[in-house]
Design an enzyme around this catalytic site. Sequence first.
Site, mmCIF file in Angstrom:
data_model
loop_
_atom_site.group_PDB
_atom_site.id
_atom_site.type_symbol
_atom_site.label_atom_id
_atom_site.label_comp_id
_atom_site.label_asym_id
_atom_site.label_seq_id
_atom_site.Cartn_x
_atom_site.Cartn_y
_atom_site.Cartn_z
ATOM 1 N N HIS A 19 0.839 -1.209 0.000
ATOM 2 C CA HIS A 19 0.000 0.000 0.000
ATOM 3 C C HIS A 19 0.871 1.255 0.000
ATOM 4 O O HIS A 19 0.683 2.163 -0.836
ATOM 5 C CB HIS A 19 -0.902 -0.005 1.232
ATOM 6 C CG HIS A 19 -1.820 1.170 1.319
ATOM 7 N ND1 HIS A 19 -3.085 1.169 0.789
ATOM 8 C CD2 HIS A 19 -1.639 2.410 1.853
ATOM 9 C CE1 HIS A 19 -3.657 2.348 0.999
ATOM 10 N NE2 HIS A 19 -2.799 3.112 1.653
ATOM 11 N N GLU A 20 1.825 1.303 0.924
ATOM 12 C CA GLU A 20 2.684 2.486 1.009
ATOM 13 C C GLU A 20 3.623 2.583 -0.191
ATOM 14 O O GLU A 20 3.976 3.688 -0.622
ATOM 15 C CB GLU A 20 3.474 2.466 2.324
ATOM 16 C CG GLU A 20 2.617 2.444 3.583
ATOM 17 C CD GLU A 20 1.613 3.581 3.659
ATOM 18 O OE1 GLU A 20 1.854 4.636 3.032
ATOM 19 O OE2 GLU A 20 0.573 3.410 4.327
ATOM 20 N N HIS A 23 1.891 4.570 -2.853
ATOM 21 C CA HIS A 23 2.021 6.013 -2.641
ATOM 22 C C HIS A 23 3.432 6.485 -2.992
ATOM 23 O O HIS A 23 3.620 7.520 -3.650
ATOM 24 C CB HIS A 23 1.738 6.356 -1.175
ATOM 25 C CG HIS A 23 0.311 6.164 -0.758
ATOM 26 N ND1 HIS A 23 -0.749 6.678 -1.462
ATOM 27 C CD2 HIS A 23 -0.230 5.538 0.324
ATOM 28 C CE1 HIS A 23 -1.888 6.383 -0.842
ATOM 29 N NE2 HIS A 23 -1.593 5.681 0.239
#
Length: 454
Positions: A19-20, A23
Site C-alpha cells: 500500500h505504502e 504512494h
Amino acid sequence: MLMTVLAFIVTIGILVTVHEWGHYRMAKACGIQVLRFSVGMGKPLLRWRRPGNETEFVIAALPLGGYVQMLDEREGPVPVGQEHKAFNRQPLRKRVAVVLAGPVANLVLAVLFFAAVNWWGMQAPLPIMATPESGSMAVQADMQQGDHVLKARVGQSTDWEDIPSFDVLNWVLSRAALEHQDLQLLVQRKEGAQVTLTLPLAQLQIKDWDDATRRQIGVLAPMAAPLVADVLSGGAAEAAGLRAGDVVEVVNGVPVHDVTQLMALIQGAKTTDAAQQWSVLRDEQIVQLHVLPRLREVDGRMRGEIGARLGSSNRYETALVRYGLWDGLVQGAKRTWDMAALTLKMLGRMLVGEASLKNLSGPVSIAQYAGQSASMGMVEFLNFLAVVSLSLGVLNLLPLPVLDGGHLMYYLWEAVTGRPVSPVWMQRLQTLGIAALLMLMALALVNDFTRLLS
C-alpha cells in the site's frame, strides 16, 4: 499461537508495504520528495537510507499500519529551491494520483494473488450436493442429494458461470443471497439428466451470511461419506461404543447417504430418553448400536450432539482446479471486482441498517484467519492475502477524512469550487474522521472477541 502471530505479522507487513509502496512510487514519478517510508507505526526499530536516495526507510514497532511522509509546507519548513518538490505545491491531478496509488496497489495485489491461486491450482471438493436441509429453500427447489452443480446464473444475468468446485458455488451463493438476487443452477442428476433449478434468494431478507442463513437456503456442504472420524472422551458416541472409522449406514430405519444427513438426524433429536438405533459398517461387518444424543442449546434452540467428529476432508470427491496464464488472470480480476463490489454494497447496507454490523472484523479475526490459512498451505494463505488486500484497498477508498478516500473527497471539493478545503474545516473533518474510525475499530474488536468467546 506462534503460527498465528507470525502469519499475522507477515500479512500486515506485506499488505502495508505494498500500500505504502504505491504512494511512494507514484510520488517519485510525480517529482515529489519522499522523506520517510515507514512500515509500522511508533518507535523505529530499524532505519536505513540508500546512497543517493533522500528517503529514509523505517520498520517501526507497532505492526498495524504505515505511512509515507512527503515534503510538504503544511508539515514543516521546505528548503529554499525545493518548493517544486513539495506535495502541497503539486497540481491537483498529481495529488489525486499519489493518494489513489495506495488503494490501487492493494487491489492489483489482490488480482495477482487470486491469479496465483488459479495458476497454482488446488484440490477442491466438487460441487456435488449433500442432502439438503429439511424444509429449506433447496428442498422446495427440488435439489437432491447427489446433484452435481455445473453452472450458475445470478439474478437477471444472461451469462452462465462455470462452477468447478464447491468453494466457487459457496461464493456465488453468498453473493446472490447478500445482493437479494435469485440464483439459477444447472445440475446433473445421478442418473445423468440435466435440470435447471431456481433458488428464490431475492425473497430472503438476510443481514448476515451465517449458519442460520445457510440452513434456511439448505446448501451446507459437498457430499461426503457419513464417517465417524474421531470419538471424543466422555461423549455420547463413546458411551454408545462408536469408533473412529465407523461408517453409518442406517439411523432409526432411515438409510444414511452422507454426513450432512447424519448430522441433521443427530441434531434433530428431541429427547434424551429414547436412544437412536444405528447400523454402522465396521471392518466389513454391520454393527448395531444404541446412540443417545445429548441436547445442548445453540442459537436459541436445542440440538442433539454425540461428542464425535463426523466426516473427513479426504472423503469428499475432489478435482484439481487450475487455470492457464490468461484465464487465471482474468478470473483473478473478476473475483477482485465482484468481491470489491459486494464489500461496498454490504458497507452501504450496514450504514442504513439493512445488514448487520456483526459482519465487521478486526485484527483479532484477521490474525485467527491468517494462522488458520497459513497452517493449511501456501494456496490457502495466498487466497487469504488476496481477500485482506482487497478489503484494505476498498476500505481505504471510503470517504472518511483520515483515509485515502477522505483526501480524495477534499480534492473533489477543490476541483468543483476551485479552492482547497480551509485549514479550519480540514481540522474539524480530521477530528470527526478519527472519531468515526475509532468507533469502527472498537465495534470490530467487540465482534472479534464475541466470535472468539462463542
